[in-house]
Design an enzyme around this catalytic site. Structure first.
Site, PDB file in Angstrom:
ATOM      1  N   LYS B 237      -7.620 -19.614  39.822  1.00 19.24           N
ATOM      2  CA  LYS B 237      -8.374 -19.174  38.658  1.00 19.24           C
ATOM      3  C   LYS B 237      -8.594 -20.301  37.655  1.00 19.24           C
ATOM      4  CE  LYS B 237      -6.030 -14.857  39.425  1.00 19.24           C
ATOM      5  NZ  LYS B 237      -4.776 -14.140  39.134  1.00 19.24           N
ATOM      6  N   ARG B 292       5.648 -10.985  38.555  1.00 24.56           N
ATOM      7  CA  ARG B 292       6.110 -11.887  37.494  1.00 24.56           C
ATOM      8  C   ARG B 292       5.131 -11.807  36.326  1.00 24.56           C
ATOM      9  NH1 ARG B 292       1.857 -15.324  38.225  1.00 24.56           N
ATOM     10  NH2 ARG B 292       1.279 -15.723  40.367  1.00 24.56           N
TER      11      ARG B 292
END
Lengths: 70, 448
Positions: B237, B292
């Site tokens: 990303k 996470r």
């Protein structure tokens, strides 16, 4: 015959060739890891590997010789 | 609340977690390698411990040393940030066995999502839509061809033990299968020490849309809306935004419910992200779950007003989530730009010393960074220098503010991708919101 050198500083992630291997231009010979990215280092010319200068896990500086071809 | 927290990470995310601790008056402990002794995270915490030489395998990944520092400093909990030990189930288990608090999900939940084929199977059984394909590995190219014939070409070939896009390969027709299998399997073997692969149908023109979830020990699982993460390079990303231009309230509710169901199916706790691929017809399919804190969590914080890291700390301390699903709204629009030390054209990393660094400040701008002027960015760690996040009352306003913020940023001494971000934000296709994961490949050259 030009040596194959590291185009940036990093850690040797994988050595893909050994002495006496024949390599083709564009063939990946070393995978360098720099900034968490794996960067394949390729042979620019055809030749036979006469010496592998680095071991997996070793740190190399930019311009360091990785593989010697004949 | 926890009495003292060790942050087992570095860079911007370590600084982010330490700041949350400070705001909650929790003393914090940093760890640093020899390469990082001058970095901000080592100075920001109340205490800092040197843990080894620069390579992560000799410092940030040395579990013994980190546990030892926790003992020595009297830390009660360990926050792993993202990357490094964050998704290592053995470490999560060990922290718990040592009587310390792991600020993250249970080891079993991490494990359940780690093997991609098993995760797919588990999600399918929980009623979560998965990308059409198989939930077991194929052994050879013939096997792969058989599966692909069933699915219909093109297909996507992936490593069973993989994730994060490494080793992914598109196969367009049967004749490409032999070569694809050989190279994909070899890459999987190299990177994950497991050469097994599986196949999914390739969804052409797909977006990457993910849902942030939070779950506590009191039976509450909530979602904090979606993030659109289609702007990627090398399957990583680069720009993320919330909300997604493709998601309306009804779809958001549906995706959120599915994400919560996915989390509940594996006994999830704490913060996590369920990633989906979204087809052009808005059908969405489970991709993977990141067990996470996510890099791009700030844009969710900026549009919901919920501090995800503080929620993590509270959940780990056994407290219930401090709000309910009905309280989660969306205020305006936020965009995150990941500023990387890399060549913006070839995307190759660019280590070096930062000779000048000025970030803009002001309303609607949040910069999470872990470097200051004068720091040397070394080849040992990831190239993320900063996350520049901007907020606006709507998407167009956020884009304008983003462009202004990029223009006002001064960063010298190493190559970076600010020129790429300017191109992305200014591009008519980006502005239209009609994104898919090939956007950069198709529209952006990266030059200034």
């Amino acid at each position: 015959m030009p040596d194959i050198i590291a185009n940036m500083a990093g850690t040797i992630f994988k050595v893909l060739v050994q002495v006496e291997d024949k390599v083709e231009p564009g063939q990946d010979v070393i995978i360098l890891e720099s900034m968490k990215m794996e960067i394949p280092i390729q042979a620019e010319t055809a030749g036979t590997v006469t010496e592998v200068k680095v071991e997996e896990g070793e740190f190399v500086n930019e311009g360091g010789v990785l593989v010697v071809l004949e | 609340m926890l009495e003292k927290v060790l942050v087992a990470n570095r860079g911007e995310i370590a600084c982010r977690v330490i700041r949350a601790c400070k705001e909650l008056a929790i003393p914090s402990v940093a760890v640093y390698s020899d390469a990082d002794k001058d970095m901000p995270h080592a100075k920001l915490a109340d205490e800092a411990y040197q843990i080894g030489p620069p390579p992560v395998v000799q410092s940030y990944l040395v579990q013994d040393r980190i546990i030892e520092v926790a003992r020595e400093s009297g830390a009660q909990g360990i926050h792993p940030g993202y990357g490094l030990l964050a998704e290592n189930p053995e470490f999560a288990e060990r922290v718990a066995n040592e009587g310390l608090v792991w600020i993250g999900p249970p080891a079993d939940a991490i494990r359940a999502m780690g093997i991609k084929t098993e995760a797919r199977e588990m999600m399918r059984d929980a009623g979560v839509p998965i990308i059409p394909g198989i939930t077991s590995c194929v052994l050879n190219a013939d096997g792969a061809r058989e599966v692909a014939d069933d699915l219909g070409y093109p297909v996507m070939m992936k490593a069973c033990a993989g994730g994060g896009g490494i080793g992914m390969q598109t196969v367009n027709e049967p004749s490409e299968m032999d070569d694809a299998f050989t190279s994909c399997s070899r890459r999987a073997e190299t990177f994950f020490a497991d050469g097994s692969i599986y196949l999914e149908k390739l969804i052409v023109g797909a977006r990457h849309v993910e849902i942030q979830v939070l779950a506590d020990d009191h039976g509450n699982t909530v979602h904090l809306n979606e993030r659109e993460c289609s702007v990627q390079r090398r399957h990583q990303k680069v720009v993320e935004e919330a909300p997604s231009p493709a998601v309306n309230p009804a779809l958001r509710t549906r995706m959120g419910e599915v994400a919560c169901r996915a989390a509940e199916a594996i006994g999830y706790r704490n913060a996590g992200t369920v990633e989906f691929l979204m087809a052009p017809d808005k059908g969405f399919y489970f991709l993977e779950m990141n067990t996470r804190l996510q890099v791009e969590h700030p844009i969710t914080e900026m549009t919901t007003g919920i501090d995800i890291v503080k929620q993590q700390l509270a959940i780990a301390a056994g407290e219930p989530i401090s709000f309910s699903q009905e309280d989660v709204g969306i205020n305006g629009h936020a965009i995150e730009m990941r500023i990387y030390a890399e060549d913006p054209v070839r995307f190759l990393p660019s280590p070096g010393t930062i000779t000048r660094l000025r970030f803009p400040e002001g309303e609607g701008i949040r910069v999470d960074t872990g470097v200051v002027e004068g720091n040397t960015v070394t080849p040992f760690y990831d190239p993320l220098l900063a996350k520049m996040c901007v907020w606006g009352p709507d998407r167009a306003a956020a884009i304008e503010r983003g462009l202004e913020a990029l223009e006002a940023t001064e960063l010298e001494g190493l190559k970076n991708n600010i020129p790429l971000h300017k191109q992305v934000l200014d591009h008519p296709v980006f502005r239209s919101g009609e994104l898919n994961t090939s956007f950069i490949e198709e529209h952006i050259t990266g030059g200034s």
